[in-house]
Design a protein around this motif. Structure first.
Motif, short mmCIF file in Angstrom:
data_model
loop_
_atom_site.label_atom_id
_atom_site.label_comp_id
_atom_site.label_asym_id
_atom_site.label_seq_id
_atom_site.Cartn_x
_atom_site.Cartn_y
_atom_site.Cartn_z
N THR A 6 24.20 -0.63 28.71
CA THR A 6 23.73 0.35 27.72
C THR A 6 22.37 -0.12 27.63
O THR A 6 21.80 -1.13 27.42
N TYR A 7 21.63 1.08 27.27
CA TYR A 7 20.10 0.79 27.33
C TYR A 7 19.48 1.85 26.29
O TYR A 7 19.99 3.04 26.07
N LEU A 8 18.75 1.46 25.61
CA LEU A 8 18.11 2.38 24.25
C LEU A 8 16.52 2.73 24.87
O LEU A 8 15.62 1.87 25.52
N LEU A 9 16.60 4.02 25.00
CA LEU A 9 15.18 4.57 25.51
C LEU A 9 14.31 5.34 24.49
O LEU A 9 15.02 5.49 23.52
N ARG A 10 13.14 5.12 24.63
CA ARG A 10 12.26 5.76 23.82
C ARG A 10 11.08 6.69 24.43
O ARG A 10 10.54 6.19 25.46
N THR A 11 11.07 7.73 24.20
CA THR A 11 9.84 8.60 24.41
C THR A 11 8.99 8.73 23.06
O THR A 11 9.33 7.99 22.24
N GLN A 12 7.77 9.30 23.41
CA GLN A 12 6.90 9.62 22.21
C GLN A 12 7.53 9.71 20.71
O GLN A 12 7.27 9.50 20.06
N THR A 13 8.61 10.69 20.88
CA THR A 13 9.12 11.34 19.80
C THR A 13 10.74 11.14 19.59
O THR A 13 11.00 11.23 18.66
N GLU A 14 11.58 10.84 20.59
CA GLU A 14 12.72 10.67 20.63
C GLU A 14 13.37 9.36 20.98
O GLU A 14 12.71 8.66 21.85
N LYS A 15 14.62 9.10 20.51
CA LYS A 15 15.18 8.08 20.98
C LYS A 15 16.63 8.48 21.96
O LYS A 15 17.28 9.50 21.41
N TYR A 16 16.99 7.82 22.95
CA TYR A 16 18.23 8.23 23.71
C TYR A 16 18.87 7.02 24.22
O TYR A 16 18.51 6.00 24.06
N ILE A 17 20.23 7.08 24.16
CA ILE A 17 20.97 5.99 24.77
C ILE A 17 21.44 6.51 26.32
O ILE A 17 21.74 7.55 26.77
N LEU A 18 21.05 5.55 27.07
CA LEU A 18 21.23 5.60 28.66
C LEU A 18 22.34 4.51 29.24
O LEU A 18 22.21 3.33 28.77
N GLN A 19 23.39 5.07 29.65
CA GLN A 19 24.30 4.32 30.20
C GLN A 19 24.71 4.21 31.73
O GLN A 19 24.75 5.36 32.43
N LYS A 20 25.14 2.93 32.12
CA LYS A 20 25.21 3.05 33.63
C LYS A 20 26.72 2.83 33.51
O LYS A 20 27.33 1.85 32.62
N ILE A 21 27.54 3.75 34.05
CA ILE A 21 29.01 3.67 33.76
C ILE A 21 29.70 2.73 35.04
O ILE A 21 29.16 2.49 36.08
N ASN A 22 30.34 1.71 34.37
CA ASN A 22 31.22 0.82 35.20
C ASN A 22 32.22 1.53 36.17
O ASN A 22 33.48 2.06 35.69
N THR A 23 31.90 1.80 37.51
CA THR A 23 32.83 2.63 38.12
C THR A 23 34.10 1.59 38.70
O THR A 23 35.03 2.46 39.38
N ASN A 24 33.90 0.52 38.50
CA ASN A 24 35.27 -0.38 38.89
C ASN A 24 36.21 0.22 37.94
O ASN A 24 37.43 0.22 38.20
N THR A 25 35.87 0.05 36.54
CA THR A 25 36.86 0.61 35.67
C THR A 25 37.03 1.86 35.53
O THR A 25 38.22 2.39 35.42
#
Ligand code: GN1
Ligand code: MG
Length: 362
Positions: A28-47
């Motif tokens: 999981t990663y926290l992303l910031r743009t100038q105005t907003e925050k987002y959560i980006l996730q790499k899905i574990n595709t083994n699971t």
């Protein structure tokens, strides 16, 4: 990641990205743009092998919750997760290397705790998962795909554990004979609720299945339960298991991976707080039998999780992320210490359900 972010150009320029959270499965990663925050996730595709089915579940559940929350006068933009689709309209992006990524909006002014700081934190956690179940009470379960088949089939988990012991790929079994014996003595327990469900004594409901404290966001200002997250394992399941996993993780004074077992204590007074929180929200939709089996939910979720950690240790730590050797073994030992102490406090645990029923049902 740059290539991945191109798939979401609609959010604007990303100015920073940092690792975030404590999940054992996805990244999981926290992303910031100038105005907003987002959560980006790499899905574990083994699971999670059926990403389409997984994301379809999440879209359906969040959409349903949004309607329910709005109908009850809540703020649906903060009280449920929101998937941010890629520019293509798809709910996830498959990279050239085959990895799957997804994005969620970030819930502003919220906190995610690793450990309850106060009794109230734990109450809020149990209540949030109780409310989650309550809100999904009428959700058509047949629309959900089973993202991990037999996820909380404790007997299947027991068989997987036995197989890992027999195969003993890394010759670790000799190091953990005590733990192996502990589990083997409890084989009969594994099927208790499954049998009741098969015999029609316990209904299947739409459950979260991973109800630990760090899978709920609390409002930073009020410290009230705000938003249930980690919807990857929302599937049909047993109410007591959703209650039980909150107890496993929260009704104690230790970390999940505490190496020193003398520091591990199951706390019956916190168990009681979990009962109060969960039933405050879900109580009216549950049957008497479901309420009476809450202690079993706590014990079996803890035993099952311990078996899964031990199995992973025996198989070479390929399922749960580790940050040090033996971490899965420590996690397993902690679960078994908690199970033993739950057994010692069984009557008191049962009394909580009985008292609730006396007060609310007669
Ligand atoms: C995993 O993904 P995370 O960390 O929220 C696991 C749960 C376990 C938990 C133990 C999909 O949850 O089942 O109970 O670790 N999730 C999956 O902390 O296996
Ligand atoms: Mg999680």
């Amino acid at each position: 990641m740059e290539q991945v972010l191109k798939a979401w150009s609609s959010i604007g320029e990303v100015v920073s990205a940092e690792a975030f959270g404590n999940g054992h499965i996805n990244s999981t990663y926290l992303l910031r743009t100038q105005t907003e925050k987002y959560i980006l996730q790499k899905i574990n595709t083994n699971t999670f092998q059926d990403v389409q089915g997984l994301m379809n579940n999440i879209l359906q559940v969040t959409e349903y919750l949004r309607k329910q929350i709005t109908a009850f006068g809540g703020d649906a933009t903060r009280e449920t997760m929101q998937v941010i689709r890629c520019d293509s309209g798809s709910p996830y992006f498959t990279n050239a290397d085959g990895n799957c990524w997804r994005m969620f909006s970030f819930v502003a002014d919220s906190v995610c705790l690793k450990k309850a700081r106060t009794t109230q934190d734990l109450f809020e956690c149990a209540a949030a998962f109780g409310k989650f179940q309550y809100l999904l009470n009428q959700f058509p379960a047949e629309n959900l795909s089973e993202t991990i088949p037999q996820f909380h089939d404790t007997l299947k988990r027991y068989r997987d554990f036995q197989q890992a012991v027999q195969q003993d790929k890394l010759s670790r079994a000799v190091l953990v004979q005590q733990e192996i014996d502990f589990v083997c003595k409890r084989e009969q327990d594994c099927g208790v609720m499954l049998t009741m469900q098969r015999e029609g004594q316990l209904p299947l409901r739409v459950t979260h299945n991973d109800t630990k404290l760090n899978n709920v966001l609390l409002d930073q200002n009020t410290m009230k339960g705000l938003c249930v997250i980690d919807l990857d394992t929302v599937m049909p399941g047993l109410a007591a298991n959703d209650f039980g996993d909150t107890v496993r993780f929260g009704a104690n004074d230790c970390a999940e991976d505490e190496p020193d077992q003398s520091k591990v204590h199951f706390l019956p007074q916190l168990y009681r707080v979990c009962v109060q929180g969960f039933l405050q929200q879900a109580g009216q939709t549950l049957t008497e039998q479901e309420i009476l089996t809450l202690p079993w939910g706590a014990k079996l979720m803890t035993l099952e999780c311990g078996m899964r950690f031990l199995t992973d240790y025996l198989e070479g730590d390929h399922y749960f992320k580790i940050s040090r050797p033996q971490q899965n073994l420590d996690r397993a030992r902690t679960q078994f210490t908690l199970v033993r102490q739950m057994e010692e406090n069984w009557e008191e645990m049962e009394a909580c359900s009985k008292e609730y029923l006396l007060e609310h049902r007669r």
